[in-house]
Design an enzyme around this catalytic site. Sequence first.
Site, PDB file in Angstrom:
ATOM      1  N   ASP A  55       1.061  -1.149   0.379  1.00 24.53           N
ATOM      2  CA  ASP A  55      -0.077   0.148   0.012  1.00 24.53           C
ATOM      3  C   ASP A  55       0.862   1.413   0.068  1.00 24.53           C
ATOM      4  O   ASP A  55       1.735   1.561   0.592  1.00 24.53           O
ATOM      5  CB  ASP A  55      -0.900  -0.341   1.309  1.00 24.53           C
ATOM      6  CG  ASP A  55      -2.327   0.204   1.232  1.00 24.53           C
ATOM      7  OD1 ASP A  55      -2.729   1.721   0.598  1.00 24.53           O
ATOM      8  OD2 ASP A  55      -3.367  -0.449   1.372  1.00 24.53           O
ATOM      9  N   ASP A  77      -3.219   4.699  -2.027  1.00 25.72           N
ATOM     10  CA  ASP A  77      -4.256   4.699  -1.727  1.00 25.72           C
ATOM     11  C   ASP A  77      -4.798   6.305  -2.131  1.00 25.72           C
ATOM     12  O   ASP A  77      -3.489   7.053  -2.032  1.00 25.72           O
ATOM     13  CB  ASP A  77      -3.604   5.060   0.101  1.00 25.72           C
ATOM     14  CG  ASP A  77      -4.528   5.463   1.041  1.00 25.72           C
ATOM     15  OD1 ASP A  77      -5.620   4.609   0.830  1.00 25.72           O
ATOM     16  OD2 ASP A  77      -5.370   6.382   1.577  1.00 25.72           O
ATOM     17  N   GLU A 121      -6.598   3.634  -5.728  1.00 22.05           N
ATOM     18  CA  GLU A 121      -7.864   3.229  -4.682  1.00 22.05           C
ATOM     19  C   GLU A 121      -9.055   4.972  -5.755  1.00 22.05           C
ATOM     20  O   GLU A 121      -8.437   5.552  -5.539  1.00 22.05           O
ATOM     21  CB  GLU A 121      -7.399   4.152  -3.676  1.00 22.05           C
ATOM     22  CG  GLU A 121      -8.867   3.515  -2.542  1.00 22.05           C
ATOM     23  CD  GLU A 121      -8.877   4.386  -1.679  1.00 22.05           C
ATOM     24  OE1 GLU A 121      -9.791   4.160  -0.673  1.00 22.05           O
ATOM     25  OE2 GLU A 121      -8.724   5.108  -1.068  1.00 22.05           O
ATOM     26  N   HIS A 151     -11.874  -3.802   3.455  1.00 18.35           N
ATOM     27  CA  HIS A 151     -11.309  -2.934   4.840  1.00 18.35           C
ATOM     28  C   HIS A 151     -12.246  -1.620   5.204  1.00 18.35           C
ATOM     29  O   HIS A 151     -12.343  -1.381   6.518  1.00 18.35           O
ATOM     30  CB  HIS A 151      -9.947  -3.190   4.810  1.00 18.35           C
ATOM     31  CG  HIS A 151      -9.308  -1.589   4.638  1.00 18.35           C
ATOM     32  ND1 HIS A 151      -8.619  -2.044   3.071  1.00 18.35           N
ATOM     33  CD2 HIS A 151      -8.960  -0.289   5.282  1.00 18.35           C
ATOM     34  CE1 HIS A 151      -8.046  -0.571   2.731  1.00 18.35           C
ATOM     35  NE2 HIS A 151      -8.065   0.222   3.691  1.00 18.35           N
ATOM     36  N   ASP A 152     -12.973  -1.587   4.120  1.00 16.55           N
ATOM     37  CA  ASP A 152     -13.380   0.480   4.661  1.00 16.55           C
ATOM     38  C   ASP A 152     -14.813   0.279   4.362  1.00 16.55           C
ATOM     39  O   ASP A 152     -15.476   0.723   5.052  1.00 16.55           O
ATOM     40  CB  ASP A 152     -13.654   0.986   3.704  1.00 16.55           C
ATOM     41  CG  ASP A 152     -11.830   2.144   3.663  1.00 16.55           C
ATOM     42  OD1 ASP A 152     -11.854   2.190   5.072  1.00 16.55           O
ATOM     43  OD2 ASP A 152     -11.360   1.944   2.735  1.00 16.55           O
TER      44      ASP A 152
HETATM   45  C1  NOJ Z   1      -8.510   4.954   2.244  1.00 10.59           C
HETATM   46  C2  NOJ Z   1      -8.085   3.554   3.328  1.00 10.59           C
HETATM   47  O1  NOJ Z   1      -8.736   2.820   2.186  1.00 10.59           O
HETATM   48  C3  NOJ Z   1      -8.623   4.285   4.435  1.00 10.59           C
HETATM   49  O2  NOJ Z   1      -8.715   2.343   5.151  1.00 10.59           O
HETATM   50  C4  NOJ Z   1      -7.966   5.119   4.881  1.00 10.59           C
HETATM   51  O3  NOJ Z   1      -8.504   5.494   5.812  1.00 10.59           O
HETATM   52  C5  NOJ Z   1      -7.972   6.205   3.297  1.00 10.59           C
HETATM   53  N1  NOJ Z   1      -7.200   5.759   2.518  1.00 10.59           N
HETATM   54  C6  NOJ Z   1      -7.064   7.142   4.246  1.00 10.59           C
HETATM   55  O4  NOJ Z   1      -5.293   6.993   3.891  1.00 10.59           O
END
Ligand code: NOJ
Length: 582
Positions: free
Chosen positions: A135, A237, A301, A363-364
């Site tokens: 990442d 990210d 992302e 994970h989000d």
């Molecule tokens: C996206 C990530 O997937 C998330 O988990 C994170 O909180 C935010 N970007 C900030 O880096």
Amino acid sequence: MFTGGVLAELLLSAAGCTMPPASPHADPPPPAHPGAAGDAPWWKHAVFYEIYIRSFYDTNGDGIGDLNGITAKLDYLAELGIDAIWITPFYPSPQVDFGYDVSDYENVDPEFGTLADFDRLIAEAHRRHIRVITDLVINHTSDQHPWFRASRSSRDNPQRDWYVWHDPAPGGGPPNNWASAFGSSAWTYDATTRQYYYHFFYPQQPDLNWRNPQVERAMFDVMRFWLRRGVDGFRVDAIDALFEDPELRPNPYEARLRPGSATEHVQHFKYNKYRPENFEEFRRLRSVVAEFGPERLLIGETYPRRIGELRKYYGEHDDAFQLPFNFYLLRQPRLDATAFRNKVQQTEWVVRGRPTAYALSNHDDRRAYDRLGDGLHDDRIAKLLTLMLLTLRGVPFFYYGEEIGMTTTTPERLADVRDPIGRRYWPAQRGRDGERTPMQWTAARNAGFTTAQRPWLPIPPSAATHNVATMSQDPRSILRFFEDAVRLRRSSAALLDGDYRPLGEDPHVFAYQRSVPTQTLLIALNMSRWPSAVRLDPIKWDGGAELELKISNVRLPGQRVSAAWISLAPYEAAVFEGVRGS
Ligand code: NOJ
């Protein structure tokens, strides 16, 4: 947990270069997998697996997963048929956003291990033909990073301009109305230097100033550091937030309030996301990756505002991301054949044959198992979803535990919440802990995840039945189905390289054809609780009059059926192969 993709929604509003000298750490890149055919890039045929490192496997008994834990489970992943893992951030960090607040880009947080552990992980993964994606958090750093400490120390510090600083608005207060994706103003006042700094996420995650060439240079060096160590690519990210409007124009508001807040309106991130400058930067990021050869991969992302914009992230000359994320399936709140068919069709129109990165969980956001399950047939539906991801024309990204049907296990009490956003907007938003619970390895204490007294998040009750040890013994389990489905994909030219054609418009059954000249497959996914049937239109289906069942989540393979009438049990997912010459 960001219900119904609330986070997604809130986040919304060169090859040909010479190879650098091999570093002592770099291993040769893994050879292509036996099933991977032709000249296609390796990622086109790969099955990806996201590892949320904190929750995968703990080898030092502190209740938190670590790098050695991943290495220890590589045989499991190889057996599963995984070609590439993406590991969430393991760099030194105060862990405010659980690693997405990096305080040193070129090291490993002692919580997760050491650089030597990382090198061993790469070597062991490559030995098993598994590629490693890390990442790359480049939009922001931790406020504890030495760059930010220097930047905030005085207005004339040489690194002042590495971050986004502005004077208060005339009359006081933040420079403008920009909100943070995690709530409240995106500006925090620094009393020492009497200016505000900008942060799209938590205040502990100040945004880097990508207009400063020194920032770019430093970040490119970070990339080279890991590429030299042998990583096969990066998942980058938060890339939509890289640049902000230099004129600081205010963002428009939406009428609705942010869930859990009585005062904050949801904001349309018009001027602090999606800036045109981002797209030029994506190309430059790609050129750094390409310095290490065309095999290294850049995944973005990407949260395009409309699916039509997904195309832009590949770059005008396919010189930006090789794999921008496609979150359209992940955002789908219900199992609905028409909705999935439409989303896939729209993707097909937009990407025009380029690989697209499909995911159903991460994970989000809430896990697909319960988001799309009906509470009664969840295991059967989980198999259906697995089969869909493995048979669409796209690159499947699975999230750890998806192969055993892990559920979203949202905290019941405010005191148990670890994700700051869940504490702030409780109970309307409960944070992302629910989709980050420890991997369920066995039915024993702590699901075999840790020997610690307590894991960092509680073990879900489903660990008693849904765990690797138990499910690997059960030929009817999701886990065994997952392995079979991956095997089928690997050995099928139509699934690896075939075209995609939707069949029919049935509101219950999402059916499609994948074919190459030597093989035609029908994939039929009954997304309803009713028995259903597929009648193939001989004009659209070119696989012949007879079909052979290759895999199903309900019955054994081998059976032959007529193309005129293919019946499906409730929530049945099946792949049939057209019998040549029939
Ligand atoms: C996206 C990530 O997937 C998330 O988990 C994170 O909180 C935010 N970007 C900030 O880096």
